[in-house]
Design an enzyme around this catalytic site. Structure first.
Site, PDB file in Angstrom:
ATOM      1  N   LYS A 292       9.291  -3.565   5.228  1.00 22.69           N
ATOM      2  CA  LYS A 292       8.023  -3.945   5.872  1.00 22.69           C
ATOM      3  C   LYS A 292       6.885  -4.040   4.864  1.00 22.69           C
ATOM      4  CE  LYS A 292       7.732  -0.430   8.733  1.00 22.69           C
ATOM      5  NZ  LYS A 292       8.914   0.358   8.329  1.00 22.69           N
TER       6      LYS A 292
ATOM      7  N   ARG B 280       8.726   8.579  -3.977  1.00 20.69           N
ATOM      8  CA  ARG B 280       7.975   9.297  -2.945  1.00 20.69           C
ATOM      9  C   ARG B 280       8.723  10.556  -2.519  1.00 20.69           C
ATOM     10  NH1 ARG B 280       6.456   4.807   1.530  1.00 20.69           N
ATOM     11  NH2 ARG B 280       7.029   6.576   2.836  1.00 20.69           N
TER      12      ARG B 280
ATOM     13  N   ARG C  91      13.399  11.100   8.683  1.00 24.94           N
ATOM     14  CA  ARG C  91      12.617   9.915   9.036  1.00 24.94           C
ATOM     15  C   ARG C  91      13.417   8.943   9.898  1.00 24.94           C
ATOM     16  NH1 ARG C  91      11.171   7.777   3.619  1.00 24.94           N
ATOM     17  NH2 ARG C  91       9.667   6.376   4.554  1.00 24.94           N
TER      18      ARG C  91
HETATM   19  P1  AMP Z   1       5.275   4.918   5.687  1.00 24.91           P
HETATM   20  O1  AMP Z   1       4.673   4.645   4.337  1.00 24.91           O
HETATM   21  O2  AMP Z   1       4.891   3.897   6.720  1.00 24.91           O
HETATM   22  O3  AMP Z   1       6.763   5.153   5.631  1.00 24.91           O
HETATM   23  O4  AMP Z   1       4.613   6.298   6.198  1.00 24.91           O
HETATM   24  C1  AMP Z   1       4.778   7.486   5.468  1.00 24.91           C
HETATM   25  C2  AMP Z   1       4.477   8.681   6.351  1.00 24.91           C
HETATM   26  O5  AMP Z   1       3.115   8.625   6.803  1.00 24.91           O
HETATM   27  C3  AMP Z   1       5.305   8.795   7.623  1.00 24.91           C
HETATM   28  O6  AMP Z   1       6.600   9.357   7.413  1.00 24.91           O
HETATM   29  C4  AMP Z   1       4.410   9.678   8.479  1.00 24.91           C
HETATM   30  O7  AMP Z   1       4.450  11.026   8.043  1.00 24.91           O
HETATM   31  C5  AMP Z   1       3.017   9.127   8.135  1.00 24.91           C
HETATM   32  N1  AMP Z   1       2.661   7.993   9.026  1.00 24.91           N
HETATM   33  C6  AMP Z   1       2.456   6.700   8.669  1.00 24.91           C
HETATM   34  N2  AMP Z   1       2.153   5.943   9.734  1.00 24.91           N
HETATM   35  C7  AMP Z   1       2.173   6.777  10.798  1.00 24.91           C
HETATM   36  C8  AMP Z   1       1.969   6.593  12.194  1.00 24.91           C
HETATM   37  N3  AMP Z   1       1.682   5.382  12.712  1.00 24.91           N
HETATM   38  N4  AMP Z   1       2.067   7.689  12.998  1.00 24.91           N
HETATM   39  C9  AMP Z   1       2.330   8.913  12.499  1.00 24.91           C
HETATM   40  N5  AMP Z   1       2.574   9.147  11.203  1.00 24.91           N
HETATM   41  C10 AMP Z   1       2.493   8.100  10.347  1.00 24.91           C
END
Ligand code: AMP
Length: 209
Positions: A13, A155, A166
């Site tokens: 994404k 990360r 996740r």
């Molecule tokens: P991502 O970079 O989108 O994989 O997000 C990394 C982390 O940020 C996730 O595993 C959550 O801990 C937090 N996070 C990001 N977007 C959201 C969301 N819409 N709701 C809750 N937690 C989020």
């Protein structure tokens, strides 16, 4: 155009969002990147979310919704945006409807095997957030971002235990959004298995642009 990118972690994404934002001349908003910047700054928000993120869990809906509500109120996104990583729960989707009208939801279709391969090799620039891969898309100079010269790192939540968590969180809390948006007639499925150039083509075909 106002778009949501929906899919499991590691579906590509973020990588497509950068390219799609250039093509459509709109901004990409990644809640994960906003949270990571807050952690890096050591702000109150960052201190609150760091442990949650490292464990691969979701930040609470109230905090996340407020963050997006404030971001979408700014002038630079009134023409359009790509939401990458939001909404991730049904309450987030319902809240979003109260402050913005999304036109399409792009659903990244990819099996678990593809997700594990991508997340296991993912490397990210600490400064600009650009995504690399240890095998398929290495930076020209090891550990240094091709785009901004920032440090390329793994990360915390791309480590094996967090990846499992996740994926479980995705299946239980986020995947129900697929049917939610399909029933509203907003969902466009794209095959996210191929390499990124093909995914860009799949994306353009899905939108008819
Ligand atoms: P991502 O970079 O989108 O994989 O997000 C990394 C982390 O940020 C996730 O595993 C959550 O801990 C937090 N996070 C990001 N977007 C959201 C969301 N819409 N709701 C809750 N937690 C989020």
């Amino acid at each position: 155009m106002k778009l949501i990118f929906l899919g499991p972690p590691g579906a590509g994404k973020g990588t497509l969002a950068v390219k799609a934002a250039e093509i459509l001349k709109i901004l990409q908003i990644s809640t994960g990147s906003i949270f990571r910047s807050a952690v890096a700054d050591g702000s109150p928000l960052g201190l609150k979310v760091k442990g949650i993120m490292d464990a691969g869990k979701l930040v609470d809906d109230e905090t996340t919704i407020e963050l997006v509500r404030e971001r979408l109120a700014k002038d630079d996104v009134q023409k359009g945006y790509i939401l990458d990583g939001f909404p991730r729960t049904i309450p987030q989707a319902q809240a979003l409807e109260s402050f913005s009208k999304v036109e399409k939801v792009i659903n990244f279709d990819i099996p678990d095997s593809g997700v594990l391969e991508r997340l296991g090799g993912r490397r990210v620039c600490r400064m600009c957030g650009y995504n690399f891969h240890a095998v398929f898309n290495k930076p020209a100079k090891e550990g240094i971002c091709d785009h901004c010269g920032g440090e390329v790192y793994i990360r915390e939540d791309d480590k094996p235990e967090a990846i499992q968590k996740r994926l479980e969180v995705y299946r239980t809390q986020t995947a129900p959004l697929i049917d939610y948006y399909r029933e509203k007639g907003l969902l466009l499925d794209i095959d996210a298995k191929p390499m990124v150039d093909q995914i860009v083509i799949n994306f353009k075909n899905a939108l008819g642009i």
